[in-house]
Design an enzyme around this catalytic site. Structure first.
Site, short mmCIF file in Angstrom:
data_model
loop_
_atom_site.label_atom_id
_atom_site.label_comp_id
_atom_site.label_asym_id
_atom_site.label_seq_id
_atom_site.Cartn_x
_atom_site.Cartn_y
_atom_site.Cartn_z
N GLU A 190 22.13 -23.22 50.82
CA GLU A 190 22.99 -21.74 50.46
C GLU A 190 22.79 -20.55 51.13
OE1 GLU A 190 21.99 -22.48 45.30
OE2 GLU A 190 19.89 -21.49 46.98
N HIS A 244 19.20 -17.66 52.55
CA HIS A 244 17.37 -17.01 51.85
C HIS A 244 16.63 -16.44 53.03
CE1 HIS A 244 18.68 -19.08 47.91
NE2 HIS A 244 18.73 -19.91 48.75
N ASP A 281 11.77 -16.47 52.31
CA ASP A 281 13.08 -16.34 51.23
C ASP A 281 13.50 -14.92 50.86
OD1 ASP A 281 15.25 -17.17 49.64
OD2 ASP A 281 14.19 -18.24 49.09
C1 ACM Z 1 18.13 -25.74 46.91
O1 ACM Z 1 17.52 -25.97 45.48
N1 ACM Z 1 18.85 -24.78 46.93
C2 ACM Z 1 17.25 -26.18 47.31
#
Ligand code: ACM
Ligand code: ZN
Length: 734
Positions: free
Chosen positions: A333, A269, A195
């Site tokens: 995201e 991420h 991440d």
């Molecule tokens: C998430 O909670 N961004 C998958």
């Protein structure tokens, strides 16, 4: 637990050793449990007769070794346990399910029949729940009533996601976590390994990923550095899992019927990877490992062929380490802002005839899906992989509610449901008394309400592989805290994904959990004890609703500490003592083992007062809530206080007090977000002249006053402005 035990009885029950272990508290509830009969199987301590374990299935020695080890650890002694592991002659009785089992106990033996290692393993798990969590040191035998259980799971994906990036957990603890998963018949560990804040998996071809990107300068997230011990010698925070450690964890999990599904995040991420390979970002960097949560605009460049080569290399190592079918690629995201202004990304959009950046995201996922297919792996991603079209054969993990999952199932894609309405175990378990969390609110009851097929038309149910809970660890910096967030909610998840929906019942679950709490205790799991008590004042009487179903509540009205000698309330209301004196009601749960929960407090007969503020109110959180006797209810503003802003309590009649205090911030005991940073607590004898008696520190101010101090009004006054909004819990005086 139906009846409220008087304290004396409770104390006695500590010593009473049940002659027969009743089959109580099985979690998750099996499909069918035949009523136990009077016949007993007696297990004897240190029996001279050789173990009579017969078996006719492959892996029986491994399974039995696991069972005997578990009981030896539990009791410190060996009890004879004649156990037979047999093939299942008629698989239809477990619905043909490979994970199903039949467990039979008669006078002579225990027999577990199943079609597979998994089925036998789960029969053993149920047996471990039937056996007592501990025995008296003097006990020479354990008696089990004859019974028959037929059991199989509702779903094949019974998952739990662990985020080891935001904070690293030791490999030893991950094994403990795996044991906990196995005890609840969870079979999938989704392991979040990369991440923005770190890269945790060793990749031989790209050593910088763990040499540098596994470490950050600080614990981050505004946390106290002492909340974790995972530092290197130079004081860098983090850690990684070597390929050898990963192989060992995968092996350990497999022996407990758990598949480890790694998550390697892309295309967003990814800041940790970019921090050491900046050429894989659109701008070329430099990039810094993030010390905060949220979403970064910096993502992998989707127009650079070298990035696809990087992913190919990574997934060839990952595929070899994790033998399961699925690899999770994230996909959530991913802001598109860098791609919009990146010449390479724009060129890729033109070359591939894509409409926009959303289709570029879909292109990325399709390419990665092909990479995985070459390793015989299937792709699973968060529901954002629906954007711009779903890659063929991809499975979807639905987190932003269930809608993404329902849409994918309608397109005949496989789905794992993990909606943040029920499955985000980083959210708080109660409105008060909890450690700082990501926010949100998922108490045990809400977690229990999870049903993976909710809202999915029946014809698409076959595409719902199952459900999963997620533990994102932004505000969970250590393993103890992780256990607290996982247990007991993991039991609610277990039942949601194992037990037939029509057999599930919240009341019954709570009663069975009383036994499960003991098992957590004996396994050394730091679970959240259900020790909250809702306190209702109705018609001048108090009704207690303890989180632990039907538990007794010890209480006092005079502010003294409730003990086992205090009065005990059950379901009946307790009248408030007569008179108008200020009362401090304190109450705590009496646990079945005679221990007491934390103290819950409420002030009664508060003096009449007018409460005003110069600050604007946020929704229903009006100023009056800071003087209602309950810390749970709060005043909340819609802006940060300016210097001079006040929150004032003006009493109708002059009060006499020796202690005054004011509590602000999201933590019940003061502190946390939206606390007052700079201010004073003041009192006034007449409502005009003010004396500062305490300064706020960590959102909390308290003063001890000379006996007989007369107070007409008290207030909180801001001495320096702050950007953070303000949340005030309670003013208290004694
Ligand atoms: C998430 O909670 N961004 C998958
Ligand atoms: Zn780019």
């Amino acid at each position: 637990m139906k009846k409220i035990l008087a304290p004396a009885l409770l104390a006695l029950s500590l010593f009473a050793v049940p002659a027969v272990q009743l089959p109580g508290g099985l979690v998750p509830l099996p499909v069918s449990v035949e009523k136990p009969t009077d016949a007993l199987l007696v297990l004897k301590k240190n029996d001279e007769t050789p173990a009579t374990a017969h078996y006719s299935v492959k892996n029986a020695p491994e399974l039995l070794a696991y069972f005997y080890q578990a009981t030896k650890e539990r009791y410190g002694e060996e009890f004879s346990c004649p156990i037979i592991l047999a093939p299942l002659e008629n698989p239809k009785i477990v619905n043909g399910n490979a994970e199903g089992y039949v467990l039979e106990i008669d006078r002579e033996k225990i027999k577990i029949s199943a079609q597979s290692y998994a089925g036998h393993f789960y029969g053993i798990q149920t047996l471990l729940q039937i056996l007592p969590p501990q025995v008296d040191g003097n006990a020479t035998e354990i008696k089990l009533p004859a019974q028959k259980i037929v059991d199989y799971p509702r779903f094949s994906w019974r998952g739990f996601m662990l985020d080891s990036v935001r904070h690293y957990q030791s490999p030893e603890w991950i094994k403990k976590f795996i044991d906990l998963l196995a005890s609840q018949k969870i079979n999938t560990l989704h392991w979040h390994l990369t991440d923005d804040q770190g890269w945790r998996i060793e990749i031989k071809k790209y050593p910088e990923l763990t040499r540098r990107a596994a470490w950050r300068k600080h614990i981050g997230f505004g946390l106290n550095p002492n909340q974790s011990s995972h530092y290197d010698n130079a004081g860098n925070y983090g850690g990684f899992y070597s390929q050898d450690e990963i192989r060992e964890i995968v092996r350990y999990a497999a022996s407990r019927n758990i598949t480890v599904v790694p998550e390697i995040e892309l295309p967003g991420h990814a800041v940790a990877a970019l921090s050491v390979y900046p050429e894989f970002g659109c701008t070329g960097g430099p990039y810094e490992i993030r010390l905060i949560g949220g979403v970064s605009e910096d993502v992998y460049c989707a127009g650079n062929e070298k990035v696809y080569k990087f992913w190919e290399d990574i997934f060839s190592e990952v595929a070899e380490l994790f033998p399961g079918t699925f690899i999770h690629v994230g996909g959530d995201e991913c802001p598109k802002i860098r791609w919009k202004s990146c010449p390479k990304c724009q060129a890729k959009i033109r070359e591939e005839n894509l409409k926009n950046e959303h289709e570029l995201q879909s292109y990325v996922i399709r390419r990665v899906q092909k990479i995985l297919a070459r390793h015989d792996k299937r792709l699973i991603g968060w529901d954002e992989i629906l954007e711009g079209g779903l890659a063929p054969g991809a499975a979807v993990m639905s987190w932003r509610g269930a809608d993404g999952g329902i849409a994918a199932a309608r397109m005949r894609h496989d789905v794992v449901m993990s909606p943040n309405s029920h499955c985000y175990y980083d959210y708080s378990q109660s409105h008060s008394g909890e450690p700082r969390s990501f926010g949100g609110f998922i108490p045990l009851e809400r977690a229990y309400e999870f049903n993976p097929t909710q809202g999915v038309p029946a014809e698409f149910h076959e595409h719902i592989l199952g459900g999963q809970a997620n533990l994102w660890t932004e505000y969970i910096p250590n393993e103890n805290h992780a256990e607290y967030m996982i247990a007991p909610r993991i039991s609610a998840l277990a039942e949601a994904v194992w037990t037939p929906q029509k057999q599930r019942d919240w009341e019954d679950f709570q009663e069975r959990m009383v036994e499960q709490y003991k098992r957590f205790e004996h396994a050394g799991i730091r679970y959240r004890r259900p020790e909250g008590i809702q306190i209702f004042l109705e018609n001048n009487a108090i009704r207690f609703l303890p989180d632990l179903k039907n538990a007794g509540v010890a209480y006092t009205f005079d502010g003294s500490e409730p003990t086992l000698q205090s009065p005990v309330a059950g379901n009946e209301s307790v009248p408030v003592p007569p008179g108008n004196n200020l009362l401090c009601l304190r109450a705590r749960t009496i646990f079945p083992d005679g221990s007491l929960g934390r103290i819950n407090e409420r002030l009664l007969n508060l003096p009449k007062a007018t409460i005003t503020s110069t600050l604007p109110t946020n929704g229903r959180n009006v100023p009056a809530r800071v003087f209602d006797g309950a810390r749970e209810t709060v005043f909340w503003t819609t802006r940060g206080p300016e210097r001079g802003d006040c929150l004032t309590i003006s009493f109708d009649e002059i009060q006499s007090a020796t202690t005054v205090r004011c509590i602000t911030g999201k933590n019940e005991t003061g502190g946390g977000g939206d606390r007052l940073h700079h201010g004073v607590l003041e009192i006034s004898p007449d409502g005009e002249l003010w004396h500062a008696v305490a300064r706020f520190k960590d959102g909390f101010a308290e003063a001890t006053l000379p006996a007989g101090t007369q107070i007409k009004a008290m207030r909180m006054r801001t001495t320096l402005p702050q950007d953070e909004w303000l949340l005030v819990r309670e003013f208290e005086l004694r």
